[in-house]
Design an enzyme around this catalytic site. Structure first.
Site, mmCIF file in Angstrom:
data_model
loop_
_atom_site.group_PDB
_atom_site.id
_atom_site.type_symbol
_atom_site.label_atom_id
_atom_site.label_comp_id
_atom_site.label_asym_id
_atom_site.label_seq_id
_atom_site.Cartn_x
_atom_site.Cartn_y
_atom_site.Cartn_z
ATOM 1 N N HIS A 99 9.416 -6.873 2.769
ATOM 2 C CA HIS A 99 8.058 -6.573 2.338
ATOM 3 C C HIS A 99 8.066 -5.868 0.989
ATOM 4 C CE1 HIS A 99 9.367 -3.069 4.677
ATOM 5 N NE2 HIS A 99 8.515 -2.327 3.980
ATOM 6 N N HIS A 101 5.636 -3.232 -1.315
ATOM 7 C CA HIS A 101 4.517 -2.298 -1.334
ATOM 8 C C HIS A 101 3.741 -2.482 -2.636
ATOM 9 C CE1 HIS A 101 5.846 0.446 1.966
ATOM 10 N NE2 HIS A 101 7.017 -0.112 1.678
#
Length: 138
Positions: A99, A101
């Site tokens: 992932h 941010h």
């Protein structure tokens, strides 16, 4: 879907999330523990543990989604800037699903993303540069 992966559950629709954007390869949603308003995550739909080792098409899609989401957050929140980063490995994260941010930054936020700095040693840098370039040229 990977067992016990909360991001896979979000991708599958089995766990609620505030989805900002989605396409065939990626999904972006608000972080459930945001550093600031608008703190979002961008994930590949397929379970991958490392963002830097995923295939080129998925990697490109993830970073295109980062751009798209940042543009949307920019228009709505008018932040002073962004911090965009990914972390990997057990020392820095609690979710083993790749992932990125996307963190809108404001002059008065309490976000502290600092790195201790040292002076670059030319000899060490040359050795490292040569080693990495040799590896990449294989």
């Amino acid at each position: 879907m990977h067992d016990d992966c909360q991001f896979c559950e979000i991708v599958a629709g089995d766990r609620p999330a505030h989805v900002l954007y989605e396409d065939e390869l990626t999904l972006s949603f608000l972080d459930t523990n945001p550093a600031v308003v608008g703190h979002a995550l961008v994930v590949p739909r397929a379970h991958e543990e490392e963002i830097v080792t995923i295939d080129g098409a998925t990697s490109a899609a993830v970073f295109e989604t980062v751009r798209t989401v940042a543009n949307g957050l920019e228009a709505v929140l008018e932040p002073d800037g962004f911090s965009t980063f990914h972390t990997s490995g057990p020392l820095v994260g609690t979710v083993d699903h790749a992932h990125v941010h996307v963190v809108p930054r404001f002059a008065d936020d309490d976000v502290a993303l600092s790195l201790p700095r040292t002076e670059l040693d030319d000899d060490d840098a040359s050795v490292l540069t040569d080693r990495v370039r040799a590896h990449l040229e294989r």
